[in-house]
Enzyme design. Structure first.
Site, PDB file in Angstrom:
ATOM      1  N   GLN A  36       0.827  -1.200   0.000  1.00  0.00           N
ATOM      2  CA  GLN A  36       0.000   0.000   0.000  1.00  0.00           C
ATOM      3  C   GLN A  36       0.868   1.258   0.000  1.00  0.00           C
ATOM      4  OE1 GLN A  36      -2.572   0.049   3.401  1.00  0.00           O
ATOM      5  NE2 GLN A  36      -3.490   1.992   2.932  1.00  0.00           N
ATOM      6  N   GLY A  37       0.749   2.069  -1.052  1.00  0.00           N
ATOM      7  CA  GLY A  37       1.589   3.262  -1.152  1.00  0.00           C
ATOM      8  C   GLY A  37       0.816   4.550  -0.864  1.00  0.00           C
ATOM      9  N   TYR A  38       0.599   4.792   0.401  1.00  0.00           N
ATOM     10  CA  TYR A  38      -0.140   5.994   0.803  1.00  0.00           C
ATOM     11  C   TYR A  38       0.781   7.010   1.465  1.00  0.00           C
ATOM     12  CZ  TYR A  38      -4.977   4.374   0.146  1.00  0.00           C
ATOM     13  OH  TYR A  38      -6.163   3.983  -0.369  1.00  0.00           O
ATOM     14  N   SER A  39       1.341   6.590   2.622  1.00  0.00           N
ATOM     15  CA  SER A  39       2.081   7.544   3.454  1.00  0.00           C
ATOM     16  C   SER A  39       3.332   8.045   2.763  1.00  0.00           C
ATOM     17  CB  SER A  39       2.495   6.876   4.765  1.00  0.00           C
ATOM     18  OG  SER A  39       1.377   6.624   5.553  1.00  0.00           O
ATOM     19  N   SER A  97       4.196  -1.532   4.343  1.00  0.00           N
ATOM     20  CA  SER A  97       4.302  -2.863   4.934  1.00  0.00           C
ATOM     21  C   SER A  97       4.618  -3.896   3.868  1.00  0.00           C
ATOM     22  CB  SER A  97       2.989  -3.243   5.626  1.00  0.00           C
ATOM     23  OG  SER A  97       2.694  -2.313   6.606  1.00  0.00           O
ATOM     24  N   ASN A 108      -3.124   8.449  17.615  1.00  0.00           N
ATOM     25  CA  ASN A 108      -4.086   8.748  18.682  1.00  0.00           C
ATOM     26  C   ASN A 108      -4.682  10.139  18.519  1.00  0.00           C
ATOM     27  OD1 ASN A 108      -4.087   6.442  20.168  1.00  0.00           O
ATOM     28  ND2 ASN A 108      -2.827   7.219  21.851  1.00  0.00           N
ATOM     29  N   GLU A 109      -3.809  11.085  18.231  1.00  0.00           N
ATOM     30  CA  GLU A 109      -4.243  12.483  18.185  1.00  0.00           C
ATOM     31  C   GLU A 109      -5.209  12.716  17.025  1.00  0.00           C
ATOM     32  OE1 GLU A 109      -1.119  11.356  18.685  1.00  0.00           O
ATOM     33  OE2 GLU A 109      -1.227  11.814  20.827  1.00  0.00           O
ATOM     34  N   GLU A 165     -10.859  -1.133   5.276  1.00  0.00           N
ATOM     35  CA  GLU A 165      -9.877  -1.546   6.267  1.00  0.00           C
ATOM     36  C   GLU A 165     -10.531  -1.829   7.621  1.00  0.00           C
ATOM     37  OE1 GLU A 165      -6.529   1.001   6.061  1.00  0.00           O
ATOM     38  OE2 GLU A 165      -5.256  -0.343   7.198  1.00  0.00           O
TER      39      GLU A 165
END
Lengths: 391, 378
Positions: free
Chosen positions: A126-129, A163, A369-370, A246
Site C-alpha cells: 500500500q503506497g499511501y504515506s 508494509s 491517537n491524536e 480496512e
C-alpha cells in the site's frame, strides 16, 4: 445458529488438517512485530489456503469468493486465529486491493488482478504515506506525469511505512497528477509492479529489530496506462473508500490474537509467580474486561444498527484497541519482570517482547491517537474542525 | 452481532424523550433543594402510567416478561437524567431478589404489585458497599411464638423513605438466612440520613420488633447463589445507570462548551478540549458495548460469564462516570464549581454510585479469580 456452528466446525477441521506438517512452524507467527517472519513458507501457506478456497471468502461468488455473510466471515476469522493461523501475507490484496478493484476497477482490471490475489500468487503493498504526508493525506507530493506517447504515467517520489513492500509484487500508489494541485484535488490512483527500473525498496529496521516496513523510492518508474484505477483526479475518493474497507471483519480475528497474548501473560505469570501479586491480577482482570468490551463494540459496529450513536462509537474502535494493546505490552513486561530485558530463545517470551515493542506503533499507524481523537470530536461530536495552516 | 431490536429502539427513544421533559434540571433541583426523598410525580408516571417496573417481571406475575436489556436501557436513561425515583432499588435490587428467593405466594403478591406500579420496594442489605452484601448479618431473627423477633441495625438503606416495602435479609439461629418483607407500618425505625448525593435518598434502619410468620417470604432459607443471582441484576442496572450518568454529564458539558467563548472562539474549538471530550466518547463506547453485550447473556447458558462481564462493566462504568463528572466540572471552568450549574449533581452521584456493591478492586478480584483459575476464562 447451528448452521454457523457447522461452518465453524468446517473451518476448524480444515485448519487442523492443513496447518500441520511443514506449516506447523507457522502457528501463531507473523503477528505483531514480525510481519516479515518466514516469508516464503507463509506465501506457500497462502497458496494452501487458496487451494481450500479460504482466501477472499468474503468476496462475492462472481469474483471467486464464497460470498460469506458477516457472521460467517467473523466465524472464519475467529476459527482461523484460534487455530493459530499465521499473519496473512495476502491481507492487503484480499482486504483492501480486491474490494477496491471490485468497486472501482474496469472489467479488464478485475480479470487481470483478482485471480492473483485469490490464488495467493500475487502480493500487494500500500503506497499511501509519505515522509511529509502521514495523516495529512492531502499533502501528498509523489508526482505522476503523463507520457503523451504511451499514455503511461511516470512516477517520482517517496512512499514510506510500506508494509511488506520488499516481499510484494505490486503496489498501489496515490500520486499527484495535476501540476500545482493541492489537498485532495488532482490525485491519481495507480497500480504499479514493484519489480521494475526506477523502484528502489529500502527496508526500515524497526524498534523490535525486524523490518516489515519499507521506504519505496520512485524515480521515473512507470504505471501503464491501463493501470489507473478510476479516472485521474479520483485518487482521493478511491483512497478513502479503500480505507473504509480496512475497518471490518478482521477486527474480531485480531481480537483472537489479543486473547492469545493475554492467555500467554496468564500462563507466564503462573510460572514465575507474578500471579501472586494482587496488582498484577487486577491489571490482568482489567485487560480481560477491555477485551470483552472490544468484542461487543466490534459486534455493534458490524451489526445493521445505523443509529448516529453507533456510527459515532464506531469511530472509537481504533483508539480503543490500539491503546488497550499498548497497555497489554506493558503488562506483559511487568509480568516477566527482569526477564523482560533478556532476549532469549524462548518463543513465548520473544512473542511478548515483540508485542510490547511493536504495540508502540499501534497508536501511530492508521491515524495516530491524536488524529483519532480529532476524528471522534469532529465527525462524532460535531465539534469545530481544526484550523488548517498554510506553510 | 449486537444491536437493539426495533421494539427496544422504540422503548429507548420514547423513554429518552419522556425523561428529557420530565426529569429536567429544574425537576431534579426541586428534589435536591427541598430535601425530598424523590420526585413523586415522576415516579407515579414511570411506575403506573408507563409501566416501566413491569418490564422484566415474568408475565405470570403481571409483568411484560422482557429481559435484562430492556431494563438496562431504562436504567441508562434514568441515569442520564439523574431521575430522582426508586427505580433501581425497586426493579434491579428488590424485584430480582423476590424472583430468585421469594416463595410463590410472595412473588404473586409483591412482584404483581411492583409490575402494576403500586409498590416501591428496597432491600436492607447489611453492607451495600461490598460485592457480597448478603454475607454479613446485620439483622438477627429468632423464632418467637408463631412468628419471629427481629433485631438489628442497617446503616444505609437506599430509597428506604420512599419504599412501601423493605426486604430484610436476616440471620437465623441455625446460621441460615431468611428474607422478611416489612411494610411501612411494621414498626421499624427509619432515620433519614443527610446525603451528599441528594438525588437518591438513604436512611438507616433500626429493628426491635416481632413479626408474624407471614412476614417471612422465602421458602426455606436463601442461598448465597440466590443472592448472587439477584445481585448480578443489580450490578447490571447500576452499571447501565452509571453509563447513562456519564453520558448525561458529557451532554451537559458539550452544550456548555459550544456556547462559551474565549479568545474570540468557542472553547469547543480548542484541541485540548476536543481531545478530552473525544476520550470520554471512547470510554462511553467501550462501557456501553460491555453493558449491553453482558445484558444479552443474563439468564442464558452463558450467565456465569455474563456475571463476570457485568463485574467488568461496573469497573468501566465507575471509572467513566467519575471521569465524565470531574471533566464536566473542569470544562465548565469556574461555574463548574457552583451550585447553580449541574456538574456537581453528576459528580456527587458518581462518587456515591461507585461505592455501591463492591468498588472496582472487588469487581476486578472476582474476574481475576476466574481468569487465573485452572482452565481459565477466555
Amino acid at each position: 445458529m447451528s448452521e454457523l456452528n457447522a461452518f465453524r466446525t468446517e473451518v476448524r477441521e480444515w485448519m487442523a488438517g492443513h496447518l500441520t506438517g511443514k506449516f506447523a512452524a507457522l502457528k501463531y507467527r507473523g503477528g505483531s512485530g514480525e510481519g516479515d517472519a518466514l516469508p516464503e513458507l507463509r506465501k506457500e501457506w497462502e497458496r494452501e489456503l487458496a487451494a481450500g478456497r479460504w482466501t477472499c471468502p468474503g468476496w462475492p461468488a462472481e469474483h471467486g469468493g464464497r460470498g460469506l455473510s458477516v457472521a460467517e466471515q467473523v466465524a472464519f476469522q475467529e476459527e482461523y486465529s484460534r487455530a493459530g493461523g499465521p499473519g496473512r501475507m495476502g491481507h492487503i490484496g484480499e482486504g483492501l486491493m480486491g474490494p477496491t478493484l471490485i468497486a472501482f476497477g474496469t472489467e479488464e482490471q478485475k480479470k487481470r488482478f483478482l485471480p492473483g490475489i485469490r490464488s495467493g500468487t500475487e502480493f500487494w503493498a500500500q503506497g499511501y504515506s509519505e515522509p511529509s504526508a502521514g495523516s495529512d493525506f492531502g499533502n501528498i507530493k509523489t508526482r505522476a506525469k503523463l507520457d503523451p506517447e504511451t499514455g503511461d504515467w511516470i512516477v517520482s517520489g517517496q512512499k514510506v511505512w510500506t508494509s511488506l513492500a520488499h516481499l510484494s509484487d505490486w503496489i498501489f500508489v496515490v500520486a499527484r497528477c495535476e501540476e500545482g494541485s493541492v489537498g485532495r484535488n488532482g490525485l491519481i490512483f495507480l497500480l504499479m509492479p514493484l519489480d521494475q527500473p526506477g523502484v528502489d525498496i529500502h527496508p526500515i529496521k524497526q524498534i523490535g529489530g525486524g523490518a516489515e516496513f519499507n521506504s519505496v523510492f520512485f524515480d521515473d518508474a512507470r504505471a501503464k496506462a491501463d493501470d489507473v484505477l478510476g479516472q485521474p483526479g479520483d485518487g482521493w475518493k478511491i483512497a478513502m473508500a479503500l480505507l473504509g474497507f480496512e475497518r471490518g471483519i478482521s477486527t474480531l480475528g485480531q481480537q483472537m490474537s489479543f486473547q492469545q497474548e493475554l492467555d500467554l501473560i496468564v500462563e507466564v505469570s503462573k510460572e514465575n509467580g507474578s500471579d501472586r501479586s494482587p496488582a498484577i491480577r487486577q491489571r490482568v482482570a482489567y485487560a480481560w474486561t477491555g477485551l470483552r468490551a472490544m468484542r461487543y463494540l466490534a459486534m455493534r459496529v458490524l451489526s445493521d444498527d445505523q443509529s448516529a450513536e453507533t456510527r459515532r462509537e464506531a469511530l472509537t474502535y481504533k483508539y480503543q484497541w490500539s491503546n488497550w494493546h499498548r497497555d497489554l505490552g506493558r503488562l506483559a513486561m511487568d509480568v516477566l519482570k527482569m526477564d523482560a530485558n533478556i532476549v532469549a530463545d524462548d518463543p513465548r517470551r520473544e512473542r511478548l517482547q515483540q508485542m510490547f515493542l511493536f504495540a508502540r506503533a499501534d497508536t501511530i499507524y492508521g491515524g495516530t491517537n491524536e488524529i483519532q481523537l480529532n476524528i471522534i470530536a469532529e465527525q462524532g461530536l460535531g465539534m469545530p474542525r481544526e484550523p488548517r495552516g498554510k506553510l | 452481532m449486537l444491536e437493539f431490536t426495533p421494539d427496544q429502539q422504540m422503548i429507548r427513544e420514547e423513554a429518552q424523550r419522556f425523561l428529557r421533559e420530565q426529569s429536567s434540571s429544574e425537576a431534579i433541583r426541586r428534589v435536591v433543594d427541598t430535601g425530598a426523598s424523590h420526585d413523586a410525580v415522576l415516579w407515579n408516571s414511570i411506575s403506573r402510567e408507563l409501566g416501566w417496573c413491569a418490564m422484566a417481571i415474568p408475565e405470570e406475575f403481571g409483568g411484560l416478561g422482557l429481559g435484562a436489556t430492556e431494563v438496562a436501557i431504562l436504567m441508562e436513561l434514568t441515569g442520564a437524567r439523574l431521575a430522582c425515583v426508586p427505580f433501581w432499588s425497586t426493579v434491579c435490587l428488590a424485584a430480582p431478589l423476590l424472583q430468585s428467593a421469594g416463595s410463590e405466594e410472595a412473588k404473586v403478591r409483591y412482584l404483581g404489585a411492583i409490575a402494576a406500579g403500586e409498590m416501591a420496594v428496597t432491600v436492607a442489605y447489611a453492607d451495600l458497599s461490598v460485592a457480597d452484601p448478603a454475607a454479613t448479618v446485620a439483622v438477627k431473627a429468632i423464632r418467637a411464638g408463631g412468628g419471629y423477633r427481629l433485631a438489628g441495625k442497617v446503616a444505609q438503606v437506599i430509597d428506604f423513605e420512599v419504599a412501601d416495602v423493605v426486604l430484610v435479609p436476616a440471620g437465623l439461629e441455625d446460621g441460615t438466612t431468611a428474607l422478611f418483607a416489612l411494610t411501612r407500618d411494621s414498626g421499624q425505625v427509619v432515620t433519614p440520613l443527610k446525603v451528599l448525593d441528594a438525588t437518591r435518598s438513604v436512611a438507616a434502619l433500626e429493628l426491635t420488633l416481632e413479626v408474624s410468620a407471614e412476614s417471612r417470604i422465602d421458602d426455606a432459607g436463601v442461598s448465597a447463589e440466590q443472592f448472587q443471582r439477584a445481585l448480578t441484576f443489580a450490578n447490571l442496572g447500576l452499571a447501565a445507570e452509571q453509563l447513562g450518568a456519564a453520558q448525561g454529564a458529557l451532554d451537559v458539558t458539550l452544550a456548555y462548551i459550544a456556547e462559551r467563548v474565549q479568545f474570540g472562539r468557542t472553547i469547543a474549538s480548542f484541541q485540548a478540549i476536543k481531545h478530552r471530550c473525544a476520550k470520554l466518547v471512547v470510554d462511553v463506547a467501550e462501557t456501553r458495548s460491555l453493558v449491553f453485550g453482558a445484558a444479552q447473556g443474563v439468564g442464558t447458558s452463558g450467565a456465569v460469564e455474563s456475571a463476570l462481564e457485568i463485574a467488568g462493566a461496573r469497573v468501566l462504568a465507575s471509572d467513566l462516570q467519575f471521569r465524565a463528572a470531574e471533566e464536566a466540572i473542569q470544562l465548565h471552568g469556574g461555574v463548574g464549581f457552583t451550585w447553580e450549574y449541574d456538574p456537581h449533581l453528576y459528580f456527587k452521584r458518581a462518587q456515591a454510585s461507585a461505592a455501591l456493591l463492591g468498588a472496582r478492586e472487588a469487581q476486578l478480584d472476582r474476574i481475576a479469580a476466574s481468569v487465573f483459575a485452572d482452565g481459565g476464562l477466555k
